[in-house]
Design an enzyme around this catalytic site. Structure first.
Site, PDB file in Angstrom:
ATOM      1  CB  SER A   6      -9.260   0.392   0.388  1.00 48.17           C
ATOM      2  OG  SER A   6      -8.798   0.580  -0.915  1.00 48.17           O
ATOM      3  CG  HIS A  22      -5.291   3.713   0.997  1.00 46.86           C
ATOM      4  ND1 HIS A  22      -4.962   2.380   0.827  1.00 46.86           N
ATOM      5  CD2 HIS A  22      -6.591   3.825   0.650  1.00 46.86           C
ATOM      6  CE1 HIS A  22      -6.020   1.719   0.398  1.00 46.86           C
ATOM      7  NE2 HIS A  22      -7.024   2.570   0.273  1.00 46.86           N
ATOM      8  CG  ASP A  29      -2.269   0.610   0.975  1.00 42.17           C
ATOM      9  OD1 ASP A  29      -2.289   1.831   0.735  1.00 42.17           O
ATOM     10  OD2 ASP A  29      -3.291  -0.076   1.022  1.00 42.17           O
TER      11      ASP A  29
END
Length: 856
Positions: free
Chosen positions: A525, A226, A164
């Site tokens: 996600s 994220h 990520d």
């Protein structure tokens, strides 16, 4: 350049208004910008030999790669090598011109070529509300709370890779030192990882911050946010408690602070995670509309074959219709995860004059206390241009939302001495917000409340706020339903995707300390790490679970949910949207029955009934008898814009009851009679195993296609009348309606703009003489031979291909091309439909170009 060509190009550049004035044929558009194309100059080259993880030796792989390079050099094929792979994928990523791309398939040892997809930084849905208890609500939805509290499972000893944007190594919920940036990598909790890209990297050429040059280093610290949020869902242990709060994390950073990455970097990260001995890999990222044969999916499949559980988000392209699921989640062995909305937003409680006041803490706010009280004064808008309506010194300041940022209101109140700040909504409903940065010393709590509660406080003569340690869950109107953004399957080869689902809408989790430390985000996600964490708990509970079995175990105990469009009707949501359903970690951990396969792909209905043999195993100490039944889920029609229908498939069994002995197994044949409506639609349902005595219910999802899969049209013209023969002038494609002349110098060669409404299995371009429509050679007359082409992402999107004036001159991979002489030609473009039979003319779509005049 001849006058003739000048005239024809100019004619093709005429505006619609000019064309109407001159009485010429008109179309919706005669020019398109090259930036609107979904094509790329970065390509994967897959070699025929297996990679190391497929059983080959490293020396053999390298020898095959060197042989390819030698052959490419002999063929005068020019490209720039970007990355080389040998462990999970055998081949390269290269930068190559459109003209040279057609020659790649002729080099000895080349198996296939694929575009190097740009993986955009995963889009997340902004969510209202947010507190640490939101994760507690989500853990309850999956049974992870029971696994933690009653089975003492926390992921100890399990290594989970997060591929990520990195992880904030300073975050205290991962054992970091806080916001002072003094934590050194690796740490006890984040013990593995690597930064493949650096802060400024951005692989998207259409972005203003495009920077394709990576600057890797050994510290995978997160500045995008994220990855930290995803990692918190898996394994935070602090203010946020993740699904598996004691796992060891690996941070494999493939995104910069903002922007996009590329598929080849993701494969690099997978290979690093494999070499680091990760037990589980989570990839909350993807490229939509692809095939499961795509390199990132292939590499992920090989990870699973080598004993690593791979979990990936299925994608946030629900608005783009069916077959929009992404890679690597489409991988055959990968667990592709859909998203459900969180059941509710958990809010902390304060009281004012004996009334409960739920609140949300704003990003960058100080922590709210759980005891203490203060008087409340209303200070109005509290913007820089507004005088404060009361003196908040030593008190709680109440302001109204609107006109200026929350940070501005709070800063003015804090500067005036407020000990806490409450901002009430200026419309119905809850909300959350950000202060933009810490204010003062960062200790003053700033919270958001509803308009109704704000007006109540303002109506009180002497309002006093009391902080408490209580919380309340405000139910979500869409809680427990599939999230609106979650992508649809099936896969283009009609495999059942997604596999299952987990909470992903409105999830509160960790965030970089520099950005407030915590945030509420939504997306697949966020659902994927719930499943990665669940797999960690199951592996801790039983380290002998094979990676290839993890998905079946989770699917057997999953629980399908009602249709998100109108649950009151009682229809189950589409199998090709939710897979097996919501995971139930506790049920999976306690299961004594194991059913394989865990899902059934029934294929095309045109083939008639589909029979699948299921094997049912019982690890319990007593025999168990199951009653077998089935239930339909909703069906859908269309591709880009789905419509919904009540399913009418039926299922029969070789036996309606099944007794499985203790410690043994037995089989049952399941025959699925496919749905008959809608035309070219998808259908699905569930095989249900209900114990005759008390015990757990198990399910196996099934899905298929209604009728003839090749009935879906691929080359739909759209409003722009695709396909086009075009010229490229600078950055503008101009359509050729009748014929165009090309010098074959630079970009002055034929371009073909094509819209794919659905995935294509294969495409070839045949070069014919314009006058006779006969091939330029009896055997060797092709260019641009490609396999596994994705569909376009929108109803008007297009890909571009070009022809350099040569034809392939071998069938055996000799690397030969031959230049066709000057003259007039047409290209016959043939596209084989998904799962099509090359020998069946009905499975091909054919388009003949206007005349192409080559004048070198």
């Amino acid at each position: 350049m001849s006058y003739q060509k000048h005239f024809k190009v100019a004619r093709n550049r005429l505006t619609l208004a000019c064309m109407l004035a001159l009485g010429l044929p008109c179309a919706a558009a005669e020019q398109l910008n090259i930036s609107d194309s979904e094509s790329t100059n970065l390509w994967f080259i897959e070699l025929s030999d297996k990679p190391v993880a497929g059983g080959n030796s490293k020396s053999n792989v390298r020898a095959a790669q060197n042989k390819f390079k030698d052959a490419a050099r002999d063929a005068d094929l020019s490209f720039v090598e970007k990355r080389r792979f040998e462990t999970l994928f055998n081949g390269f990523s290269v930068e190559i011109s459109a003209a040279n791309r057609a020659k790649l398939m002729q080099i000895p040892g080349v198996k296939a070529i694929y575009p190097v997809e740009v993986f955009h930084a995963p889009a997340v849905e902004s969510s209202e509300g947010g507190s640490a208890a939101d994760m507690a609500v989500a853990l309850g939805m999956t049974g992870a709370n029971f696994a933690q509290n009653s089975m003492n499972l926390d992921g100890t000893g399990i290594k989970v890779a997060i591929i990520d944007s990195g992880i904030d190594i300073d975050h205290p919920d991962f054992g970091g030192s806080g916001s002072n940036g003094s934590t050194s990598f690796p740490t006890t909790r984040i013990a593995y990882g690597y930064d493949f890209v650096g802060d400024a990297f951005n692989a998207d050429p259409s972005s203003a911050t495009y920077n394709p040059v990576p600057t890797p280093d050994f510290n995978p610290d997160d500045c995008g946010g994220h990855g930290t949020h995803v990692a918190g869902i898996v394994g935070a242990n602090g203010r946020v408690k993740g699904v598996a709060p004691n796992v060891t994390l690996g941070a494999y950073r493939v995104f910069g602070c903002a922007g996009s990455t590329s598929a080849d970097i993701i494969i690099e990260a997978m290979e690093k995670a494999y070499n680091d001995g990760m037990h589980i890999v989570n990839m909350s990222l993807g490229a939509a509309f692809q095939w499961p044969q795509y390199p990132t999916a292939q590499a992920a499949d090989r990870l699973v074959e080598k004993g690593v559980v791979v979990v990936a988000s299925i994608g946030n392209s629900g608005a783009n219709g069916l077959y929009s699921a992404g890679v690597p989640g489409l991988g055959e062995h990968v667990i592709g995860v859909a998203s459900y909305d969180n059941l509710g937003s958990a809010q902390q409680i304060a009281t004012v004059n004996n009334r409960d006041i739920p609140y949300n803490i704003m990003t960058f706010s100080g922590m709210a206390p759980t005891t203490g009280s203060s008087d409340v004064v209303f200070i109005g808008q509290a913007c820089n241009t507004d005088p404060l309506l009361a003196n908040p010194a030593g008190k709680t300041a109440l302001a109204v939302r609107g006109v200026c940022p929350f940070g501005e209101k709070a800063a003015n109140a804090i500067a005036a001495g407020a000990t806490s700040v409450v901002i009430h909504n200026n419309a119905a409903g809850t909300f959350s917000g950000t202060l933009g940065a810490p204010l003062g010393n960062g200790s003053v709590p700033v919270v958001a409340i509803t308009q109704q509660d704000g007006l109540f406080i303002r109506s009180q003569e002497n309002p006093v706020l009391n902080w408490t340690n209580r919380m309340v869950v405000t139910p979500s109107a869409t809680g427990g339903r599939i999230s609106s953004f979650s992508s649809y399957g099936l896969s283009p080869d009609l495999q059942l995707k997604p596999d299952l689902g987990a909470p992903g809408g409105s999830i509160f989790s960790t965030y970089p300390m520099e950005a407030g430390g915590f945030a509420t985000l939504g997306g697949t996600s966020m659902s994927s790490p719930h499943v990665a964490g669940a797999a960690a708990l199951l592996l801790q509970n039983n380290p002998q679970i094979p990676a290839m079995s993890m998905r079946n175990i989770l699917q057997n105990s999953a629980e399908p949910k009602l249709w998100s469009g109108n649950p009151a009707l009682g229809f189950l949501d589409m199998v090709h949207r939710q897979g097996a359903g919501m995971i139930n970690v506790a049920s999976s951990a306690n299961a004594t029955t194991y059913i394989t396969p865990g899902k059934i792909a029934a294929g095309e209905g045109e083939a008639g009934p589909f029979t699948q043999r299921l094997t049912v195993s019982n690890s319990g100490s007593e025999a168990v008898t199951y009653q077998l039944s089935s239930v339909n889920a909703l069906s859908t029609g269309g591709v880009i814009t789905p419509s919904f229908f009540q399913g009418n498939a039926s299922v029969s069994f070789s036996s309606d009851t099944l007794t499985v002995p203790a410690g043994g197994s037995t089989t049952v044949d399941v025959t699925i009679n496919p749905a008959t409506t809608p035309v070219n639609g998808q259908y699905g349902g569930y095989i249900v195993f209900t114990p005759q005595a008390a015990g757990q219910v198990y399910r196996v999802p099934f899905a298929g296609f209604v009728g003839d899969y090749q009935g879906i049209q691929i080359l739909t013209p759209t409003a722009n009348g695709f396909p086009w023969l075009a010229t490229l002038n600078g950055n503008t494609f101009s359509r050729c309606l009748e014929s165009c002349t090309y010098s074959m110098q630079g970009t002055d060669m034929p371009w073909f703009l094509m819209h794919f409404d659905h995935h294509a299995r294969y495409m070839e371009m045949n070069i014919l003489h314009a006058a006779t429509k006969r091939p330029v050679h009896p055997v060797f007359h092709k260019t641009n031979v490609m396999e596994y082409l994705p569909r376009n992402s929108t109803a008007t999107g297009f890909f571009n291909y070009t022809w350099d004036g040569t034809r392939l001159h071998s069938n055996g991979g000799k690397g030969k091309t031959m230049e066709v002489p000057n003259g007039d030609y047409v290209l016959e473009i043939r596209v084989l439909k998904a799962l099509g039979d090359k020998n069946n003319p009905a499975h091909w779509e054919v388009w003949m170009s206007p005349v192409i005049s080559i004048q070198r």
